[in-house]
Every structure is written in structure tokens, then in C-alpha cells.
Enzyme design. Sequence first.
Site, PDB file in Angstrom:
ATOM      1  N   TYR A 163      -6.332   6.966   3.599  1.00 25.28           N
ATOM      2  CA  TYR A 163      -6.497   5.856   2.654  1.00 25.28           C
ATOM      3  C   TYR A 163      -5.769   4.604   3.127  1.00 25.28           C
ATOM      4  CZ  TYR A 163      -5.440   2.505  -0.818  1.00 25.28           C
ATOM      5  OH  TYR A 163      -5.271   1.297  -1.418  1.00 25.28           O
ATOM      6  N   ASP A 221      -9.288   5.965  -2.463  1.00 25.57           N
ATOM      7  CA  ASP A 221      -8.169   6.507  -3.239  1.00 25.57           C
ATOM      8  C   ASP A 221      -8.743   7.162  -4.503  1.00 25.57           C
ATOM      9  OD1 ASP A 221      -9.034   4.370  -4.688  1.00 25.57           O
ATOM     10  OD2 ASP A 221      -7.042   3.631  -5.184  1.00 25.57           O
ATOM     11  N   GLY A 256      10.423   6.765  -6.706  1.00 29.96           N
ATOM     12  CA  GLY A 256       9.938   8.114  -6.455  1.00 29.96           C
ATOM     13  C   GLY A 256       9.339   8.313  -5.074  1.00 29.96           C
ATOM     14  N   GLU A 287       0.822  -1.212   0.000  1.00 36.51           N
ATOM     15  CA  GLU A 287       0.000   0.000   0.000  1.00 36.51           C
ATOM     16  C   GLU A 287       0.859   1.266   0.000  1.00 36.51           C
ATOM     17  OE1 GLU A 287      -2.961   0.294  -0.717  1.00 36.51           O
ATOM     18  OE2 GLU A 287      -3.563  -1.801  -0.605  1.00 36.51           O
ATOM     19  N   GLN A 304       0.204   6.736  -5.362  1.00 34.76           N
ATOM     20  CA  GLN A 304       0.517   7.511  -6.567  1.00 34.76           C
ATOM     21  C   GLN A 304       1.385   6.731  -7.550  1.00 34.76           C
ATOM     22  OE1 GLN A 304      -0.682  11.111  -6.959  1.00 34.76           O
ATOM     23  NE2 GLN A 304      -2.011   9.742  -5.817  1.00 34.76           N
TER      24      GLN A 304
END
Length: 443
Positions: free
Chosen positions: A123, A141, A84, A40, A45
Site C-alpha cells: 500500500y 488500503d 501506537g 502515509e 491503521q
Amino acid sequence: MGLLEQKRHFSVNLLDWYMVNRRDLPWRRHNNPYFTWVSEIMLQQTRVDTVIPYFNRFIGNFPTVQALAEAPEEEVLKNWEGLGYYSRARNLQAAARQVMELHGGEMPQDKQAVFALKGVGPYTAGAILSIAFNQPQPAVDGNVMRVLSRYFLIDEDIMKGSTRVLMEELAGELIPEGRARDFNQALMELGALVCTPKAPHCLTCPVMEQCSGRIAGRELTLPVKTKAKPPRPEQRLVAIVEGRGAHRGRVLVRQRPATGLLARMWELPHVLAAPATAGKKAGPLADEPAMALLAGSLWAEGFAARPEGLATHAEHVFSHIVWSLQVYKCTEQDQSNELPLIAAEARAAYDAQAAAKETTAPAQASEPSMIDEANISGSFDEQGEPLSAIAASDPAHDVMSGKGDGQIYRWIGPEDMDKMAFPNIFLKLISSYFAGAYDDVSE
DNA sequence: AATTCGGGGTA
DNA sequence: TACCCAGAATT
């Protein structure tokens, strides 16, 4: 049709669809709360296909909460390289240490305790509690907001925090008794596979019959979302400094500060070329002033290097910044010989930039590679020599810290890259250099 | 409420 | 190109 019936239709048919169409994903193969948690965090993103190889390697290297808690931070970051949002990695390890100290290494099942873990927001808390422990908590989400806004024709802007709260209330009502684990994943699975952003596959959707958005012909205009403001452009000058003498076969890299953009990642030395004038993007700088400025910035950090010529251009896009990079091949210089000449060039370049800056926007205070006046004046003594060129040197790893703001510099060879984490753009540039791509660069 | 945090897939 | 992605932390 009544709203109650519409909700029931949604829950029943979506759950049935999911039990047939669910994807076989690595973190779905075991009911391991740690696996759910790691997945998760990685999926924030980030697309499923991107995460899969990272997840497998990460679990292989850190199979338990304890293994993650005890690992060197550098190793965790290296395992996150290229994924990232690197604060996720640091927060995840910090949270693993929280779980060790506060919960004996077992993932807590209490909502407040899960939410208190670093990197776990509304979330992710809902996702962990529902997927790992089958608790009836909503996990809202981007997928879920898109699906619900279409099915129930909700015109609220999903960028607003209040809309997420509204969606959570709705999503919570939709969870079938005892089926939170499957239903929450079904909701996201539908958004990822069928109710997609651009061209939703309504004809194969299990809940299309009572989808208010589709019936109203609004499936392409929902959800309502204010568009993000465009990223600001930055022109940057990058140095690939080729080592000589004791540093032959190595290049100069440095580690970024512990906070902010790309925290604690390694990179090639670079400097902001032209402070962006308000509203206007700074174009590329001509080679001659660029090379002088670059040499000056290296000199300010305690390194003597001569730019040989432009190696390549590159672009790196963040969510809020676009870096346009001019990459110059440079060679390390012997301190006793060429240094005074480079120092003179550096002074001239600095004076020019400092003068230019007075007519433009003030510099960002904490920008690590930004040259400010204090740094300039502190970088030279009366004879134009560095005040403290090399603070420390470790023969084993060739570690040295530049002066300036305490950044760590290091001369590295190809073999050093497997333990240091680089942003993708520098990974590519350095790999290209070691592969000989810039061998023919000259003045 | 608005910004800051990566990087890549997709139409 | 212009989104948007199993968002959270910070200001």
C-alpha cells in the site's frame, strides 16, 4: 450496462467529486515526497484526525530526511508517543538512514527502491509513488477495498491476501491517464467521507448510479470480512514505587526490551498475576497475595519496596491483548531494615505462583515481566539477600539497571517525562501519581 | 496463511 | 459492545 462503461463512470465522476470535495490536510499543502512518506506511515491503521497533530509536530522537529536520520532514536520515539504501532517509528528512521546512504537523501522514484524501504509495504509504496510522483500505481488500503467491493459487488474476503492482489489489479485499471495522484486520493477520500463502513452516505455518493452493491441492496453487507479473534485477557499487577531518601519525589520506572510489544517504551514495573488457564480469563487477585507477588517481583529485580494498598484499577486494550491492571502504591524501603521481611514474603508468593503454574499453560518465553523459575532461583542467595541489587548508578540521571534480564530501571521525577516515551496507560497513571491522585492510599 | 504489532473514534 | 482505521513484519 457494460463493465467498461461502469469503470469509466466510476473514474470520471469520482475524480470530479474529489477536485471539489478534497480536504485541506497538512501533507497535501506541498508536493514534498518526505511529507507524503511520513504521513502515509502515520496513517497506517490510524485515522486522519488522530494523525494531524502528530504530523505537524513531527515535521516541525524533523523537517527533512536528513534531520530524521540524524536524530536520537529516543527523540523519534517520544514524537510517536501515543500514536501506537511503535515499530513504525523505528522503521521510519531506519528507512530515513537508508535514503541518506543509498539515495543521497532524496526519496527514490523507482518502485523496487521504494518498496525496499523499511516499513513500506504494497500500500505505502503505491501511495508514495502515486501521490508524490504521480506514477500510475495502485494504493489499496481498507478504504479502497471497501469502496471497490461495493461498487463492483466483489464478494471475496478482504482479509485474504489474494483479494488485495485482485483489488490492486482493478484499482490500477481505474486510474485515469496522468491523474494517479488525485485519483488514488479520491478513492480513499470517498471511503473515508462517503462510503463509510457502518452507514454509507449513498445519497450523496458521486458514483451511486452505477454502484452494483447499492443496486443489489448489498451496501451494508459488503465488504465480506472474516472477523478477528478476540484479544486474550491478562491480569497484571502494577507498582507505583514512591522513592524515599535520595529518591524522594521520584517513582521507579523501567524500559521495555528492544523487540516485541511496546519495544523500548518506558513503563511502571508490573508482573503477570495469573497465567491464564486455557479458555478462561483470570479474574482479579485479592490484595494480599497481589501485594506479596508484586513485592517479590520487585525484589527479584533488585528493589526493596513495600506495597501500601490498591491505588486504582485500569484497563488497556491492544489489538490482541487486554490488560486489566491492579495498581498498587508502594514505598521504597531501606535495605538494612525491612528487607528481610519483604524477602520472606516474596519467597512465599513466588513459591505459590510457581506451584500454580505447573498445572497451567507454559509461560511465554520472552515475556519481560514474567517471573520464571530460573529467575526466582537466581534472585536469592542462601541468606535471602539480592545477588546484585544495584548493578550501576549514575548520579546525574539516577540510572540503574535491575538484575534479572538486564532491563533498565530509573528513578524519575515529573521533569524527566518530557524525554522518555511511555504508552498512554502508564503516561496517565504516572501523571495522576505526580498530580497527587494516590496520596491517600494506605493499608 | 496466521500472528503480532496501539490506540481511539464511531454506531 | 463491536467494528475499523490511508498496514507491515514476522512466523
